[in-house]
Design a protein around this motif. Sequence first.
Motif, PDB file in Angstrom:
ATOM      1  N   ASP A   1      15.404   6.789   8.809  1.00  0.00           N
ATOM      2  CA  ASP A   1      15.892   8.201   8.791  1.00  0.00           C
ATOM      3  C   ASP A   1      16.614   8.199   7.699  1.00  0.00           C
ATOM      4  N   GLU A   2      17.390   7.202   7.166  1.00  0.00           N
ATOM      5  CA  GLU A   2      18.606   6.954   6.445  1.00  0.00           C
ATOM      6  C   GLU A   2      17.975   7.171   4.610  1.00  0.00           C
ATOM      7  N   ILE A   3      16.600   6.693   4.575  1.00  0.00           N
ATOM      8  CA  ILE A   3      16.110   6.432   3.413  1.00  0.00           C
ATOM      9  C   ILE A   3      15.851   7.934   2.388  1.00  0.00           C
ATOM     10  N   GLN A   4      16.110   7.809   1.355  1.00  0.00           N
ATOM     11  CA  GLN A   4      15.810   9.266   0.752  1.00  0.00           C
ATOM     12  C   GLN A   4      15.098   8.846  -0.669  1.00  0.00           C
ATOM     13  N   SER A   5      14.886   7.280  -1.138  1.00  0.00           N
ATOM     14  CA  SER A   5      14.333   7.210  -2.358  1.00  0.00           C
ATOM     15  C   SER A   5      13.451   6.131  -2.042  1.00  0.00           C
TER      16      SER A   5
ATOM     17  N   TYR B   1       0.895  -1.243   0.114  1.00  0.00           N
ATOM     18  CA  TYR B   1      -0.069  -0.027   0.158  1.00  0.00           C
ATOM     19  C   TYR B   1       0.871   1.209  -0.143  1.00  0.00           C
ATOM     20  N   LEU B   2       2.202   1.074  -0.341  1.00  0.00           N
ATOM     21  CA  LEU B   2       3.024   2.134  -0.335  1.00  0.00           C
ATOM     22  C   LEU B   2       2.970   2.954  -1.768  1.00  0.00           C
ATOM     23  N   ASN B   3       3.192   4.259  -1.819  1.00  0.00           N
ATOM     24  CA  ASN B   3       2.979   4.868  -3.271  1.00  0.00           C
ATOM     25  C   ASN B   3       4.003   5.827  -3.405  1.00  0.00           C
ATOM     26  N   LYS B   4       4.584   5.914  -4.621  1.00  0.00           N
ATOM     27  CA  LYS B   4       5.718   6.860  -4.688  1.00  0.00           C
ATOM     28  C   LYS B   4       5.300   8.352  -4.420  1.00  0.00           C
ATOM     29  N   GLN B   5       4.094   8.407  -4.800  1.00  0.00           N
ATOM     30  CA  GLN B   5       3.372   9.881  -4.474  1.00  0.00           C
ATOM     31  C   GLN B   5       3.064  10.187  -3.136  1.00  0.00           C
ATOM     32  N   THR B   6       3.047   9.268  -2.436  1.00  0.00           N
ATOM     33  CA  THR B   6       2.730   9.367  -0.963  1.00  0.00           C
ATOM     34  C   THR B   6       3.780   9.235   0.191  1.00  0.00           C
ATOM     35  N   PHE B   7       5.030   9.468  -0.523  1.00  0.00           N
ATOM     36  CA  PHE B   7       6.287   9.288   0.390  1.00  0.00           C
ATOM     37  C   PHE B   7       6.889  10.877   0.271  1.00  0.00           C
ATOM     38  N   PHE B   8       6.910  11.569   1.510  1.00  0.00           N
ATOM     39  CA  PHE B   8       7.400  12.915   1.525  1.00  0.00           C
ATOM     40  C   PHE B   8       8.514  13.089   2.551  1.00  0.00           C
ATOM     41  N   THR B   9       9.688  13.678   1.983  1.00  0.00           N
ATOM     42  CA  THR B   9      10.838  13.751   2.542  1.00  0.00           C
ATOM     43  C   THR B   9      11.241  15.212   2.788  1.00  0.00           C
TER      44      THR B   9
ATOM     45  N   SER C   1       5.399  10.503   5.903  1.00  0.00           N
ATOM     46  CA  SER C   1       6.156  12.156   5.756  1.00  0.00           C
ATOM     47  C   SER C   1       7.263  12.268   6.764  1.00  0.00           C
ATOM     48  N   ILE C   2       8.668  12.204   6.223  1.00  0.00           N
ATOM     49  CA  ILE C   2       9.740  12.120   7.372  1.00  0.00           C
ATOM     50  C   ILE C   2      10.242  13.791   7.481  1.00  0.00           C
ATOM     51  N   LEU C   3       9.875  14.483   8.509  1.00  0.00           N
ATOM     52  CA  LEU C   3      10.057  15.974   8.529  1.00  0.00           C
ATOM     53  C   LEU C   3      11.337  16.142   8.789  1.00  0.00           C
ATOM     54  N   LYS C   4      11.652  17.386   8.161  1.00  0.00           N
ATOM     55  CA  LYS C   4      13.242  17.782   8.415  1.00  0.00           C
ATOM     56  C   LYS C   4      13.667  18.117   9.771  1.00  0.00           C
ATOM     57  N   ARG C   5      12.663  19.039  10.451  1.00  0.00           N
ATOM     58  CA  ARG C   5      12.722  19.285  12.067  1.00  0.00           C
ATOM     59  C   ARG C   5      11.506  18.765  12.778  1.00  0.00           C
ATOM     60  N   PRO C   6      11.731  18.080  13.975  1.00  0.00           N
ATOM     61  CA  PRO C   6      10.690  17.951  14.737  1.00  0.00           C
ATOM     62  C   PRO C   6       9.845  18.789  14.984  1.00  0.00           C
TER      63      PRO C   6
ATOM     64  N   VAL D   1       7.106  15.398  17.084  1.00  0.00           N
ATOM     65  CA  VAL D   1       7.190  14.508  16.182  1.00  0.00           C
ATOM     66  C   VAL D   1       7.838  14.931  14.816  1.00  0.00           C
ATOM     67  N   ARG D   2       8.412  13.625  14.461  1.00  0.00           N
ATOM     68  CA  ARG D   2       9.076  13.746  13.213  1.00  0.00           C
ATOM     69  C   ARG D   2       8.785  12.886  11.896  1.00  0.00           C
ATOM     70  N   TYR D   3       8.068  11.768  12.409  1.00  0.00           N
ATOM     71  CA  TYR D   3       7.665  11.025  11.458  1.00  0.00           C
ATOM     72  C   TYR D   3       6.240  10.828  11.424  1.00  0.00           C
ATOM     73  N   VAL D   4       5.526  11.253  10.386  1.00  0.00           N
ATOM     74  CA  VAL D   4       3.926  11.109  10.173  1.00  0.00           C
ATOM     75  C   VAL D   4       3.326   9.884   9.232  1.00  0.00           C
ATOM     76  N   PHE D   5       2.834   9.062   9.872  1.00  0.00           N
ATOM     77  CA  PHE D   5       2.388   8.055   9.206  1.00  0.00           C
ATOM     78  C   PHE D   5       0.769   8.251   9.076  1.00  0.00           C
ATOM     79  N   LEU D   6       0.495   8.375   7.873  1.00  0.00           N
ATOM     80  CA  LEU D   6      -1.173   8.368   7.797  1.00  0.00           C
ATOM     81  C   LEU D   6      -1.784   7.388   6.694  1.00  0.00           C
ATOM     82  N   MET D   7      -2.562   6.425   7.431  1.00  0.00           N
ATOM     83  CA  MET D   7      -3.253   5.408   6.827  1.00  0.00           C
ATOM     84  C   MET D   7      -4.703   5.579   6.283  1.00  0.00           C
ATOM     85  N   LEU D   8      -4.786   5.483   5.035  1.00  0.00           N
ATOM     86  CA  LEU D   8      -6.175   5.702   4.374  1.00  0.00           C
ATOM     87  C   LEU D   8      -6.589   4.664   3.796  1.00  0.00           C
TER      88      LEU D   8
END
Length: 623
Positions: A607-611, A484-492, A557-562, A570-577
């Motif tokens: 944290d280390e993931i960019q792609s 259920y992952l989508n390239k369009q819904t992964f934000f860094t 969404s992995i936020l640049k700053r908490p 909060v730094r990591y936001v997981f939204l399940m739809l």
Amino acid sequence: MEKLKMIINAYKGNKKIMSAKELSLVTGFSEKVVRNEISNMLSNPSIKIKPIQSTNKGYELLLDKQEVKNFFKQQENKANILDYDSRKTYIINRLLLEKEYIKLVDLADELYVSQATINRDFREVKEYLIKHNLTVSVKPAHGISVEGDEVSKRLCFVHNNSHLLSSDLKSLTQICDLEPEDYYIIDYILHKNFITYDFYVTEVGHKNLIIHIMYMISRIKKGDYIDSVEVEYEISEVELKIAREIIENIERKYEVTIPENEVDYISLHLLGKRAGHEDLGLKISESTEHLIHKINLKIWEHLELDFRQDFDLFYGLALHIEPMITRIKYGMSLPNPLLKEVKLKFALAFECAVIASKVIYETYKKRISDEELGYLAIHYNLAIEKNEKKGNEKKFLLICSSGFGTAMLLQRKIKNEFNVGNENIKFASIKELLEIDLSKYDYLISTVTIPFEINQKVIYIENIMSDINIGDMTLVSNKKLYKYLNKQTFFTENLGETKEIVLKNICKKLNDFDIADKNLLEEILKRESLSTTEIGNMVAIPHPFSLYVKKTVLVISILKRPITWQNKKVRYVFLMLFSKEDLGIQHELNEELIEYVTDSKWLLKLDEIQSFEKLLSLFKGEK
């Protein structure tokens, strides 16, 4: 600090100057340790008042006995009051216990923090007080104070300090101007009366009542009484008798005179903390029955979980809701030591409780605390687990030829992964197949090829450790979220500095990609208003209150700053739809997500993931 304390306590009588050698002989420390401890203290910029100074003749004590005592109390406060939660507790207590105005600058000094920090903390404190029907009065050049009725002040105090009961009983009793022994004296008084009248109170409710009584004693000694208590519920004769007995016992023990209004106050707490008990018989009011049916109907409409004919759940909720309504009506709190675990492990059940809270608010115009939601969630989780077991009464026949050990491995795998009881798993050899009524079994699983035809589908596995697919069931690999992952819904990228802006930007992107409609943000904020979705580990799992998307998707969404979500960073936001078609697997997917986000090591990898490709590999468990 303990070593420094022993060094300073070494000064006896009128002796104000002692050498390192003399201090060493008294304390048992080496002269080097003595010099280092004093030197570290003198060079510490946070210690403004120095108890000792160095002179040519030795070390001179600058404080008297009381000042030394105050010095170490301040240092102890400093050590204990470093994090936000501790500062918040301290500030609220100071405001509730102090009759005079307090300046924020003085609080900053007491807590060893900057003016900016105390201003930020105070904004949160002010919101907390408002939730307890208290207001803050500001008087120029004098400071701030808390205003409100005595009942609200007491309820606020108990809610603010209940966590100390398990972590720091000594501090809790000191705040109430009592000793730790007084806690056990009051505990005995309650136990004695409850046994006498065969009255049942939950353990948490019992401890909570002790804090109320300790604080009541403290307030009465200072001349702060309850003016009146508006009783809108019928209090039984038993509750009134117990309350009077408790008050009389307290009066004799602590030599205080307690007004009659305090009897009503204790009675209400007994009503709100009473535990449902089958031996007492349960009289379910028509309003409670209607409320539970309405709640379960809403849960069915929103989550398609059907509890409408679950009598065990109905009975359990009725036992809990009757006293709970009393608590929320009068602003009482019941601490929930399991809250964090419940929110993490019983995510779907907690959503049921959130829906219940909305129905209760519509009925009584009173908001329910997260602690109360946690207790409701426990009831719903029991019902969910029962339904899962009930719905998985499939019968398995395992056909093995490589020995009993292999059969046992296969049995264990099916038992654990399918949640199937041993009674529904049977074994057979190939020869025995000809004599068995195979129609009694839902699934036949074999590790060896059957050399003759049988009138039933057989699931063959070559490797006992490989995955097994059985229609809509899967073994071994429970990882499904990656689908259920989508390239369009992964934000860094940076999406904002506040919760509202971050959610607004996420929803805008989802709208642009035609993944969700424009109502998504409103539904998410509606859910946030009922109970925060921050869960610790710098993680938030927001979700809409009641809205479905065309296709189930996980937004990350992995936020640049908490950012501060509500109470936590909060730094990591997981939204399940979820789509409506996938509601049946939401519990399973939520559990997998919780397993990930509660694993600090997994979050470090995230944290280390960019792609997106690496994100997909992480969720698949690939190295």
